[in-house]
Design a protein around this motif. Structure first.
Motif, short mmCIF file in Angstrom:
data_model
loop_
_atom_site.label_atom_id
_atom_site.label_comp_id
_atom_site.label_asym_id
_atom_site.label_seq_id
_atom_site.Cartn_x
_atom_site.Cartn_y
_atom_site.Cartn_z
N CYS A 1057 10.86 41.39 2.36
CA CYS A 1057 9.47 41.62 3.85
C CYS A 1057 8.87 40.15 2.96
N ALA A 1058 9.44 39.26 2.27
CA ALA A 1058 8.88 38.11 2.21
C ALA A 1058 9.14 36.88 3.27
N ALA A 1059 10.25 36.88 3.26
CA ALA A 1059 11.36 36.49 4.27
C ALA A 1059 10.89 36.48 5.41
N TRP A 1060 10.44 38.07 6.00
CA TRP A 1060 10.35 38.89 7.28
C TRP A 1060 9.38 38.15 7.87
N MET A 1061 7.99 37.60 6.72
CA MET A 1061 7.17 37.24 7.78
C MET A 1061 6.90 35.81 6.97
N MET A 1062 7.32 35.09 6.37
CA MET A 1062 8.36 33.65 6.79
C MET A 1062 8.62 33.51 8.54
N SER A 1063 9.41 34.34 8.73
CA SER A 1063 10.54 33.70 9.40
C SER A 1063 10.08 34.83 10.90
N SER A 1064 11.09 36.00 10.94
CA SER A 1064 11.28 36.82 12.08
C SER A 1064 9.68 38.33 12.05
N GLY A 1065 9.10 37.66 10.90
CA GLY A 1065 7.71 38.36 11.88
C GLY A 1065 6.51 38.05 12.58
N TRP A 1066 6.63 35.86 11.92
CA TRP A 1066 5.50 35.44 11.32
C TRP A 1066 4.64 35.94 12.79
N PHE A 1068 3.67 38.45 13.52
CA PHE A 1068 3.08 39.83 13.42
C PHE A 1068 1.84 39.83 14.03
N HIS A 1069 1.03 40.44 15.28
CA HIS A 1069 -0.29 40.41 15.72
C HIS A 1069 -0.84 41.39 14.90
N HIS A 1070 -1.16 41.31 13.79
CA HIS A 1070 -2.42 42.53 13.32
C HIS A 1070 -2.93 41.29 12.39
N GLY A 1071 -3.65 41.09 13.08
CA GLY A 1071 -4.77 39.35 12.05
C GLY A 1071 -3.68 38.36 11.89
N GLU A 1072 -4.15 37.34 11.01
CA GLU A 1072 -3.97 36.13 10.53
C GLU A 1072 -2.71 36.76 9.61
N PRO A 1073 -1.21 35.57 10.64
CA PRO A 1073 -0.25 35.59 8.89
C PRO A 1073 -0.06 35.70 7.59
N ILE A 1074 0.45 36.52 6.86
CA ILE A 1074 -0.30 36.50 5.52
C ILE A 1074 0.73 35.22 4.66
N THR A 1075 0.27 34.21 4.80
CA THR A 1075 0.66 32.77 4.46
C THR A 1075 0.99 33.30 3.09
#
Length: 1521
Positions: A1057-1066, A1068-1075
């Motif tokens: 899930c963290a890998a998705w957030m940093m790459s493919s799901g960067w 994703f538009h529910h507010g700011e990215p979860i850096t």
């Protein structure tokens, strides 16, 4: 009083009509800008007929609701004192107005109106399909569903896209706020608002608050639930009526129980449509026998319902719990609405009230007639335009109309805080707002001034945009594979506008008038003009070109659009006249249109000039025109008519006989007839059963289609006024034949000489082709590094990806733990009399947690000692210590040990209820007071975690009940992202790390709502993921389970899930990215930095790992920045045989860092680690200047840590450590490096710190002076250069590099781990950090620089720190502007994502640095500590230049201080090395962009770089302390 079938406007007198003639220029200008209720009486061309239909009251209700929404926002934005409930304001400061009383306040209660919109939409969208279902006409039902589904997006999104674009333009012109700095920025934000808010239905009923117009938050909700409604209708279309209604009612209840109010409202509209159709059918059968007398109890109940609804409509946004009556309903709100959010209770009651209101209004004649009045119906027509336009109109005019009261000056003139007086103006200034009476009067006057403006603008928008943005002719044309024609699709949207005109009952001839529908008028007009075009002038007239279907399709489409655009852009009084069009078009027309009589006579039936390929394209579109006409006629009559099923259009060509006799004809099926062409001065009279209809050659009069009953004799009489057509073709008619799907291609009648319909079977299906299967598993295959990484990320999680769940029950039996847990090697060990007796060699203490029930408060534990050599069974706990002062005493072996409170929570939650649990936890299992023991245990930490059967990750207590939501979202993301098919094959992971497309993101958004996103944010922002030690603990564990309160999940799923957030799901538009997810991502990926069965990546340099963690992790002891990583394998660090350092807690932080820096330099043999040397504003004299402070965050982004940046300042010159490199004599602790002295710094700009300009001088906040502003502009342009790619992005490097790998993990492990194996990336650039040329060609073992995992991790770390808005503002404040390549978009590398990322990388490189000018005129970007008099040098082994500062010790010894790395265009590609003569001719080459490339030294030839001598070629030895 106007009757239901009223006609708007009255006939004008002849004098007025002459005065307002459209030929007058001023009339042409005035007419379009007048509202329709003014223009209709004045201009006959504007008259339109509006008939009432059975559900017209819904239009009126929607119109009134739209006006109330406008009044609501008008009140909330300008008269906030009127918003609270009556009596809830402060009687002295904000007394209440009478319009705030219950029932009266409905006039500005806009929120319940939104719920009424949704119920009406559910009713209106389902009415036709439901009506068809009750008539047991599934074909008609499905046609209506298909049409509505196709049109819904056009209808909802089209006007909003236009309106927000207009708002964006008004903002940029300064009429509205806020204004973007650049037009590009404004367009980008508008694009983002359109694609990620307005047209984004995947948030369901979540308020996305679109930019440019927040009032459009309902549009994506309406679209999403429209699709839900259509799906429900389709699903229930084949069940019995009572089952369908029961199912819908059950779904309504289900939606309420789930808190989905919008879903309830749409389904309630469907349910009410069913009731309406049922009642209409009952009335038509039974009549209305004294309904008022028999239904009075129901009517009374309905009146009560309306009154309750009106009362609830006054529900305030705040203070509901204090409002009499409302607070009772608030207390009765059921779950989940009672707990969702503060406004959720009102949504529940508004949903019920809206459904009840629509039901009652449709049932009570008195109320229904109110909403069927002409005014309500007019508002209904413009309701959508009112909803869209009221916000910007109110914002645009409120200051001018409403103004403000007098605002006195504040402060003393000349003082910084002085605010000048603001004079009174507008309504508020004239009336005042001091008392509630003044506020109420101002409210009324402002409303009467602003309201007409809103209606006027809405009327214009309705006519100019809303009524035109429908899927009309330009949206209907598409190429059909079935018929291989450009076809007209979606025609059912036109049906309500048709006016079928019967000529008696059970008649044989009918006309279907479509003159009121501009879309069909445009289409039919376009078709008859297309028929006149000469295709040979377009290059498609010859038989050879006609066979080239692509050319034909392209030209046909272009000509169609050209003619259609002319129609749309021409005034109404001219557009339909063919003669006007002929005088303006530049198209070549056929003369004569029908072709020569000789060609016709010599042609076979269905061939010749009338049946060219081009004209067959025209005929094919009539299929869909007839489809529309058929449904229109069917809706308007109860008489049985034959069904029209396209393709079923034939062409009748009429020839005038020599004697001019009539042509008798019998249509074998019910048939629609429409003229394609009629010869000039010729008329056609159709006679059937005493009825007659005449067609003339004037195309503008063809505003109807004829329908003839089958089996009836029709007499067609052509009349040739000039007498010139005898024996010639006089007309071409298109025939839409019903009740037959296929007809003979040549009709038996002599007068029908061709057929244009085609069966769908003619179409050839397109089949995709593939290059082949995956390669032989025994042969290595080359795949992009990114795909290798994606594959390894998933494979590392094991079968957890397949199960993809949480709170899974895992037993000790599955891991073979039960027998081992009872193993006397652990349980039977001697308990030492002293809790912390000295540990034997290679031994650890294990904490035994005695069993207890979950609710038991006390913990019972004991410590036992076990040797790692005996392979004891235990689990290792990974947790955070938290506040050092927050400790409790743990009862252990009858002694009390201080442990962190967080560990106590973990032990209570992890203990078993029926057996002991054996765990290792550092704070209790290591004697924290024994410094030597701490160092010894840290040195074997690798073995402790590697030998643990499982790592138990404890995040902490789930204080806000977010764990279940977060873990559910994790599983949803993994399921949406994981590839299908063979999980070992590489092809399934292709491009998986690239930004996810909208379809993929939509799948995730469908499951991960805002609540889930916030829970994920809380998950990754827990203190656990900031703890430094967990890197080693999780990376070394064989398996790990994450516990958060009472819930647990596999660590692999968290990592994916963290890998998705940093790459493919960067994106994703529910507010700011979860850096914050970067930390978890890094921890999960680091174990892949070693060759294995699933990973082809080589080991990372420790300098890279330290760089990725600086500023992202914390540690209580700064020495752990080094020690916590020593258990992991890195290049030069073998924990089992030769660790980089031996942990020694007796040394201070300074000593540990100096020792680590030396060892890293010796191991790496390049100067990459010096990029981590960042002093900030001043150099710290307590440390050697060349030693990084790894425990401090980086004030500036390192320039040289990322290998793929493209820097090559050293020109390949090597750093070769020698005994003289490090000097510890007299505590000097110096580093001696060789290199070239380039130039001296003559001036510096202020540093760019914290994303703002912070000038460290007396003129604080002063902008850059021109020389430095010019320097920074040039530097930014150079950094952002696409050619040089100095600051390239993830998107730019994603597919550039390729690695070899094996599908079979065993095969890969065998091959890649064997001695002498080679794995060099296909596009790698070896040698940049000083690898000798000879070695650059054959890279072996763990030191191979053939992959770029470290560069990827460093880039992701950098991107996680971006703040795009602040970066732009920094450039603006520095006076640089944004006129730099990249900020304006463009197509470099094919994607705007690449352009934006590269630009952000470039600007981010400036943060924390300052510009400087050198003595030789070059400019550079250097560290914040740089000063005038510093020198710029190129150090051998360093790919970037460095800034050094001359220094002198007290004993007179001279040396240098390292200020930091720098960026100097003109030195970045080995120019200094070349000028010094160190690059011999023939040993290098330069690209067109100036980039340097060395040619390899032949094998066996000595490398001169290994023998550089100080003093030769300007080589200098710099002793740095």
């Amino acid at each position: 009083m106007m009757s239901p079938g009223y006609r708007r406007g009255a006939a004008s007198t002849s004098s007025m009509h002459s005065y307002l003639s459209p030929r007058r220029p001023w009339v042409r200008f005035l007419r379009p800008i007048l509202p329709s209720f003014v223009a209709d009486p004045m201009f006959s061309e504007h008259r339109q007929t509006w008939r009432l239909h059975p559900t017209s009251y819904l239009d009126g209700l929607r119109g009134i609701a739209a006006i109330i929404v406008f009044i609501c926002h008008y009140t909330e934005n300008n008269f906030a004192a009127l918003v609270p409930s009556y009596g809830l304001g402060d009687p002295e400061t904000t007394p209440s107005s009478w319009i705030q009383l219950p029932f009266l306040r409905v006039v500005f209660s806009g929120r319940p109106m939104v719920h009424i919109f949704f119920v009406i939409s559910g009713f209106a969208l389902s009415y036709k399909p439901v009506k068809a279902l009750h008539a047991r006409d599934l074909e008609r039902c499905y046609a209506a569903l298909a049409s509505s589904t196709f049109r819904r997006a056009f209808r909802l999104f089209g006007p909003c896209i236009v309106s927000t674009f207009m708002i964006m333009c008004l903002r940029q012109m300064g009429y509205l706020v806020p204004t973007e700095p650049t037009l590009y920025g404004a367009l980008w934000r508008w694009k983002d608002a359109v694609f990620h808010s307005i047209t984004w239905p995947w948030a369901w009923d979540f308020d996305l608050r679109p930019n440019f117009d927040v009032h459009l938050w309902t549009i994506p909700i309406e679209f999403a639930h429209s699709m839900l409604l259509f799906m429900v209708l389709l699903m229930l279309s084949r069940v019995r009526m009572w089952i369908r209604m029961a199912s819908v009612f059950g779904l309504m209840v289900y939606c309420l129980t789930c808190g989905k109010w919008a879903g309830f409202e749409f389904l309630a509209g469907l349910f009410l449509a069913e009731i309406h159709v049922l009642r209409a059918g009952a009335k038509s059968k039974e009549g209305e026998d004294n309904e008022e007398e028999t239904d009075w109890p129901l009517k009374t109940f309905q009146v009560c319902i309306i009154l309750i609804g009106l009362f609830l409509a006054g529900w305030p946004n705040e203070g509901a719990e204090f409002t009499p009556g409302i607070r009772y309903f608030l207390a009765q709100t059921p779950f989940p609405f009672a707990t969702m959010d503060p406004l959720a209770p009102q949504k529940y009651w508004f949903a019920l009230s809206a459904a009840a209101a629509v039901w009652v209004i449709g049932d009570l004649d008195s109320l229904r007639s109110l909403f069927e009045s002409p005014f309500a119906q007019y508002l209904g027509r413009i309701s959508y335009a009112v909803y869209i336009c009221h916000g910007p109109v109110e914002e645009l005019f409120r200051d001018q109309l409403l103004g403000n009261p007098l605002v006195p000056a504040w402060g003393e003139p000349g003082a910084p805080e002085y605010v000048p007086e603001k004079p009174a103006r507008g309504v508020k200034g004239l009336i005042g707002v001091e008392t509630i009476t003044q506020i109420t009067v101002s409210w009324f006057i402002g409303l009467w001034l602003l309201g007409p403006l809103v209606i006027w603008v809405a009327d214009l928008f309705w006519r100019a945009v809303d009524s035109r943005i429908k899927p009309e002719w330009h949206a209907y044309f598409r190429y059909s594979l079935e018929s291989r024609k450009w076809r007209l699709i979606g025609p059912s949207s036109l049906r309500p506008e048709f006016r079928p005109t019967p000529v008696g009952d059970n008649v044989s001839l009918r006309t279907v008038d479509f003159s009121d529908n501009p879309a069909v008028m445009q289409v039919s007009t376009t078709l008859r003009r297309l028929w006149l075009v000469d295709p040979s002038a377009l290059g498609i007239g010859t038989a050879e070109l006609e066979r080239q279907s692509q050319s034909l399709e392209k030209v046909f489409r272009e000509v169609t659009i050209k003619i259609g655009n002319w129609i749309a852009q021409t005034p109404a009084n001219d557009r339909w006249f063919d003669e006007v069009w002929k005088s303006h078009t530049d198209l070549t027309l056929l003369d004569p249109p029908e072709g020569s009589q000789t060609e016709i006579d010599n042609s076979e039936p269905g061939q010749g000039p009338i049946f060219t390929t081009f004209r067959r394209q025209v005929y094919g579109i009539y299929d869909h025109v007839f489809w529309d006409v058929y449904h229109s006629l069917k809706d308007a009559t109860e008489e049985e008519i034959g069904e029209f099923k396209p393709p079923n259009t034939t062409v009748m060509v009429l020839r005038l006989s020599d004697d001019g006799s009539p042509i008798p004809h019998i249509f074998s099926t019910d048939t629609f007839v429409y003229p394609v062409w009629i010869a000039p001065k010729t008329t056609l009279m159709f006679s059937i059963d005493g009825q007659e209809k005449v067609l003339t050659p004037e195309g503008h009069a063809w505003r109807f289609s004829l329908w003839f009953r089958a089996g009836k004799m029709v007499t067609i009489t052509p009349e040739d006024e000039a007498g010139e057509r005898r024996g010639r073709v006089v007309a071409v008619l298109a025939l839409g034949q019903c009740e037959a799907r296929s007809l003979p291609k040549v009709a038996p009648d002599d007068h029908i000489i061709g057929h244009c319909g085609q069966d769908a079977s003619d179409a050839e299906p397109w089949q995709p082709s593939f290059d082949g299967d995956e390669s032989n598993p025994d042969v290595p295959v080359a795949w992009p590094e990114a795909d290798h990484l994606a594959r390894a990320i998933f494979l590392q999680a094991g079968d957890a990806v397949d199960r993809c769940g949480f709170n899974e029950e895992y037993s000790a039996e599955e891991d073979g733990l039960i027998d081992q847990l009872a193993n006397p090697k652990v349980d039977g060990q001697q308990e030492y009399s002293s809790l912390y007796s000295p540990l034997p060699n290679n031994s650890i203490r294990i904490l035994v947690i005695e069993p207890a029930l979950a609710e038991e408060e006390n913990l019972r534990t004991r410590l036992v000692v076990a040797s790692l050599d005996d392979k004891p069974s235990y689990e290792a706990i990974s947790y955070t210590w938290g506040d050092p002062s927050d400790k409790i005493l743990l009862l252990c072996n009858s002694a009390r040990v201080p442990i962190p409170k967080n560990l106590e929570d973990a032990l209570k939650h992890l203990r078993h209820s029926n057996q002991p649990r054996y765990v290792w936890a550092d704070s209790v299992c290591i004697n924290q007071e024994d410094i030597p023991e701490r160092g010894q245990q840290v040195s074997i930490m690798r073995h402790i975690y590697r030998n643990a059967k499982r790592v138990l990750v404890w995040l902490g207590l789930d204080k806000h009940n977010q764990a279940s939501t977060a873990f559910t979202a994790v599983c949803d993301i993994v399921r949406a992202w994981r590839p299908d098919g063979d999980k070992l094959g590489f092809s399934g992971y292709a491009s998986l790390l690239e930004p996810m497309g909208e379809d993929g993101l939509a799948r995730v958004r469908g499951a991960v709502d805002q609540k889930a996103w916030e829970a994920l944010r809380a998950l990754f922002e827990t203190g656990y993921f900031q703890r430094f030690w967990i890197i080693q603990e999780l990376a070394l564990g064989s398996s790990a389970v994450v516990f958060w309160g009472r819930h647990h999940i596999a660590w692999g799923l968290i990592g994916i899930c963290a890998a998705w957030m940093m790459s493919s799901g960067w994106t994703f538009h529910h507010g700011e990215p979860i850096t914050a997810a970067y930390n978890a991502f890094l921890i999960y990926v680091l174990p892949l930095a070693k060759r294995s069965g699933i990973s082809a990546f080589s080991k990372l340099d420790l300098s890279v790992v330290l760089g990725t963690t600086m500023g992202r992790f914390g540690s209580t002891d700064a020495r752990d920045r080094i020690y916590a990583l020593l258990g992991m394998p890195f290049a030069g660090n073998d924990p089992d045989s030769q660790p980089l350092l031996k942990p020694d807690y007796s040394q201070d932080v300074r000593s540990v860092y100096i020792q680590a820096a030396k060892r890293i330099l010796e191991q790496d043999k390049h100067l990459r680690v010096l990029s981590a040397v960042q002093h900030g504003a001043e150099i710290d004299p307590s440390y050697p200047s060349w030693v990084p402070k790894w425990h401090q965050p980086l004030p500036a982004e390192p320039l040289a840590l990322r290998d793929e940046q493209g820097y090559y300042a050293n020109g390949g010159e090597l750093f070769c450590p020698s005994p003289s490199t490090f000097n510890d004599d007299n505590n000097l602790e110096s580093l001696t490096l060789t290199g070239l002295l380039c130039s001296t710094v003559t001036s510096t700009s202020p540093p760019l710190l914290d994303n703002t300009l912070n000038a460290n001088n007396s003129n604080n906040n002063k902008l850059l002076d021109p020389p430095h502003a010019k320097a920074l502009t040039a530097l930014l342009a150079s950094l952002n250069s696409e050619a040089n790619q100095f600051r390239s992005s993830w998107s730019a490097t994603l597919e550039r590099f390729t690695l070899f790998g094996f599908r079979d993990p065993d095969m890969q492990a065998e091959k890649l781990l064997s001695k002498g194996s080679m794995a060099v990336a296909v596009c790698a650039q070896p040698g940049k950090y000083g690898t000798p040329r000879e070695a650059a060609e054959v890279l072996d073992g763990e030191r191979a620089r053939g992959d770029h995992l470290g560069e990827f991790l460093l880039y992701w770390r950098e991107r996680a720190s971006w703040r795009e808005v602040e970066l732009r503002r920094m450039v603006e404040e520095a006076g640089l502007g944004l006129e730099v390549d990249g900020f304006q978009g463009g197509g470099e590398q094919g994607t705007e994502v690449y352009v934006r990322e590269r630009a952000l990388c470039s600007v981010n490189a400036m943060v924390g640095r300052r510009a400087f000018v050198l003595e030789d005129g070059l400019v550079g970007l250097g560290p914040a500590a740089a000063r005038e008099g510093d020198v710029v040098v190129v150090l051998f082994g360093g790919v970037v230049p460095f800034v050094l500062r001359p220094a002198e010790r007290a004993d007179g010894r001279r040396g240098w201080r390292l200020v930091g790395e720098c960026f100097v265009p003109g030195l970045m590609q080995g120019e200094a090395v070349e000028r010094a003569g160190l690059l011999a001719e023939g040993t290098f080459e330069r690209g067109g962009d100036g980039s340097l490339r060395l040619t390899p030294t032949p094998h066996g030839v000595p490398d001169p770089r290994l023998e550089r001598k100080v003093g030769e070629h300007g080589v200098v030895a710099f002793e740095i302390w």
